[in-house]
Design an enzyme around this catalytic site. Structure first.
Site, PDB file in Angstrom:
ATOM      1  CG  ASP A 228      -0.266  -0.044   2.451  1.00 27.00           C
ATOM      2  OD1 ASP A 228       1.113   0.255   2.662  1.00 27.00           O
ATOM      3  OD2 ASP A 228      -1.006  -0.334   3.493  1.00 27.00           O
TER       4      ASP A 228
ATOM      5  CG  ASP B 279      -5.732  -5.671   2.237  1.00 19.48           C
ATOM      6  OD1 ASP B 279      -5.612  -5.295   3.446  1.00 19.48           O
ATOM      7  OD2 ASP B 279      -6.368  -4.739   1.445  1.00 19.48           O
TER       8      ASP B 279
ATOM      9  CB  CYS C 119     -10.284 -27.517   7.686  1.00 18.76           C
ATOM     10  SG  CYS C 119      -8.782 -26.386   7.445  1.00 18.76           S
TER      11      CYS C 119
ATOM     12  CB  CYS D  28      -5.265 -26.119   7.529  1.00 23.26           C
ATOM     13  SG  CYS D  28      -5.948 -26.362   9.069  1.00 23.26           S
TER      14      CYS D  28
ATOM     15  CB  CYS E  51      -8.108 -29.181  10.379  1.00 27.98           C
ATOM     16  SG  CYS E  51      -8.809 -27.807  10.950  1.00 27.98           S
TER      17      CYS E  51
ATOM     18  CG  HIS F 200      -8.405 -23.255  10.923  1.00 26.78           C
ATOM     19  ND1 HIS F 200      -8.699 -24.427  10.195  1.00 26.78           N
ATOM     20  CD2 HIS F 200      -9.435 -22.549  11.063  1.00 26.78           C
ATOM     21  CE1 HIS F 200     -10.047 -24.393   9.921  1.00 26.78           C
ATOM     22  NE2 HIS F 200     -10.441 -23.104  10.603  1.00 26.78           N
TER      23      HIS F 200
END
Lengths: 366, 366
Positions: free
Chosen positions: B91, B264, B302, B304, B307, B333
């Site tokens: 930014d 974002d 999930c 991930c 998990c 996660h």
């Protein structure tokens, strides 16, 4: 658990060995990073494995208070809970009761203490210490002992030792699980006569391994080294010998030379969180302004994830900015430093030149 | 940077596209995790990649103040500094000047402000904002803009917009590096007339992409949605459209339907550090006592790392014990949750059924 003595160094009392447990092996001399509350602080287990860690230590006192050993047992044991599938050694909780609990009272039956978390009252006995560790499912358990402070009078140390020996017997008797090994702890303060008695009595009871406890509690380092040097030869050759709670890289190099096989210490992880990074040359204080633009890794001879990828300048920035990644990357490095040190130690013993290695290592930074 | 519009959903204004930069591609709609100070908090970059992240955002204001863009430039740029080798959007620093700096004064030339770190005085101009981002070497740069608070009078918003447009022209003119893209930012407060004017003026100047700024600053959500809905059609079809700083999973699903390509937000990372974990069913407040013995993963659907390996009970324990690993595993996660959501969004557009997907997603938790 099985311990195999593989080789004895001809130039010192250093030993090469191997511990084999149901959760895999650990080559000795071994250093165990400390996972106090069921996590080696700042790391995921994969990072430990990548750093070459084979075995970790976890603290019974902490896990007993939070989340509770019954919960961990219900969830399938500590290995599963924390996803560390290698060997785990748990201490008995004794040392933490003496060092952390705000109030405690020792009786012949055990210790009454208050939790450092919420002040709640608890009682731990030799039997309960074993039961808790059996519930956690660690590979190596430790007997509950009494750890007298330094200095202690001979009379107090003798009284304390009698209790520790009595507790060691009880622990041996209540142990149920044959998969889990149980180590006895040699106490006796700084009195050689008492240490000698402790060793004799523990051997009579018979344990899978022997630990030196009550050291690194404030006594001068020479006294600690002397006690270790004089008492390791009294221990059975075919059992592992564990120096509890020490040490610095120098302590480890010295004590391996006296015949110690196992070490644990919070030093690499705690120092990392404070931005103190180990190298063979110097301890790097990474917040130092001189690293502001330093594009070199922490240690250019290091093969860890941190040194392979990041500059000192980036680590310094992360500490200045109080980023969690600072602690992650620093811990990775320090743990790897310890693991590489243990690798060099084992190599030197393998090569039959430990005395030379030790001399060189200890004189390097002088 | 190149943007390719791959497909337009027939049931909504959702678009499938691809951004290609010198540091690789990002499929749109894309969500960029926020790496404020040169690190996505609590994670090593490998964890981002494993979670499916393609592009991250970093904050010019923070990096300008600490460690300084010149240092990052000397060390080879931001990608190398933080070891993130995928695309980076930076930014302009404008928003942080308005939201973090304790004192600031806007002139035609730029903004004078004091650092929130040490109170030191700084001046940032449109030119300097571009120069800083060129020094950082990001793949997409943003123009310095003025971000009026909500609510603002029409007159103030109009005056502010004139400045933002003037600065956008200057930014476009000073940009040196052809490798780096530059996006303009549509301001204009909550006044459709001003937003319309902003769009026209920015298109006249000509940018590689267009961002909607000054939203999510306290205005009612319906007003934000209305502005986005009404103004995305005015933007060039073949340029990416970026909604700055939003949002929640619901915000993203709604705004993709209005034709937004890039998002974002600190939400997944910040929530994770506070123990709020995203699932499709509910937000899991992991400290809750009901998870004490819960052996299920945070989200059984999930994939991930967290998990796949850890129980809710373990995560709860880590938060109770204030362990750093709590933040690491939770952030993994939440980031993966966002990445899977973006994957499902892109699949729905690909399948030409975005309106249906959106309806189902938004009604699920009602």
């Amino acid at each position: 658990m099985e311990f195999t003595l593989i080789k004895k160094d001809p130039t010192s009392r250093a030993r090469l060995g191997r511990i084999v447990t149901d959760h895999g092996k650990a080559d000795t001399p071994v250093f165990m990073p400390v996972g106090t509350q069921g996590t080696v602080k700042s790391l995921v287990p994969e990072m430990l494995r990548e750093a070459g860690v084979e075995m970790v230590l976890s603290n019974t006192y902490h896990l007993y208070l939070r989340p509770g050993h019954e919960i961990i047992h219900e969830l399938g044991g500590l290995h599963r809970f924390m996803q560390w599938h290698g060997p785990i050694l748990t201490d008995s909780g004794g040392f933490q009761v003496y060092s952390l609990a705000p109030l405690r009272k020792v009786t012949a039956e055990g210790v009454i203490f208050r939790s450092h978390i919420d002040g709640s009252k608890h009682f731990i006995s030799p039997r309960l210490a074993v039961e808790i560790q059996e519930a956690l499912g660690s590979d190596i358990m430790m007997c509950l002992d009494e750890c007298p402070p330094y200095p202690t009078t001979f009379a107090d140390a003798e009284k304390s030792l009698a209790l520790t020996t009595q507790w060691a017997k009880e622990s041996r008797d209540v142990k149920q699980c044959s998969r889990q090994a149980l180590f006895g702890i040699v106490q006796g303060g700084c009195y050689p006569e008492l240490r000698q008695r402790a060793v004799r009595e523990l051997i009579n009871i018979g344990f899978d391994g022997y630990a030196l406890g009550g050291l690194s509690v404030g006594e001068p380092k020479e006294i600690m080294f002397e006690l270790i040097r004089d008492f390791t030869p009294l221990l059975p050759e075919n059992s592992p010998r564990y120096l509890m709670g020490a040490g610095t890289p120098d302590d480890i190099v010295v004590c391996v030379g006296y015949g110690i096989d196992m070490f644990d210490c919070v030093m690499p992880t705690r120092c990392a969180r404070h931005g103190l990074l180990f190298t063979n040359e110097e301890k790097v204080v990474i917040r130092n302004a001189r690293y502001r633009k330093d594009e070199a890794p922490v240690d250019s001879s290091c093969d860890c994830h941190t040194c392979r990828n990041y500059s000192r300048a980036y680590l310094r920035h992360l500490f200045a900015a109080k980023e969690i990644l600072a602690m992650i990357l620093s811990t990775i490095h320090n743990i790897r430093y310890y693991m590489r040190l243990m690798g060099r130690i084992r190599e030197a013993i393998e090569g039959g030149r430990y005395a030379e290695f030790s001399r060189e290592f200890l004189s390097r930074r002088k």
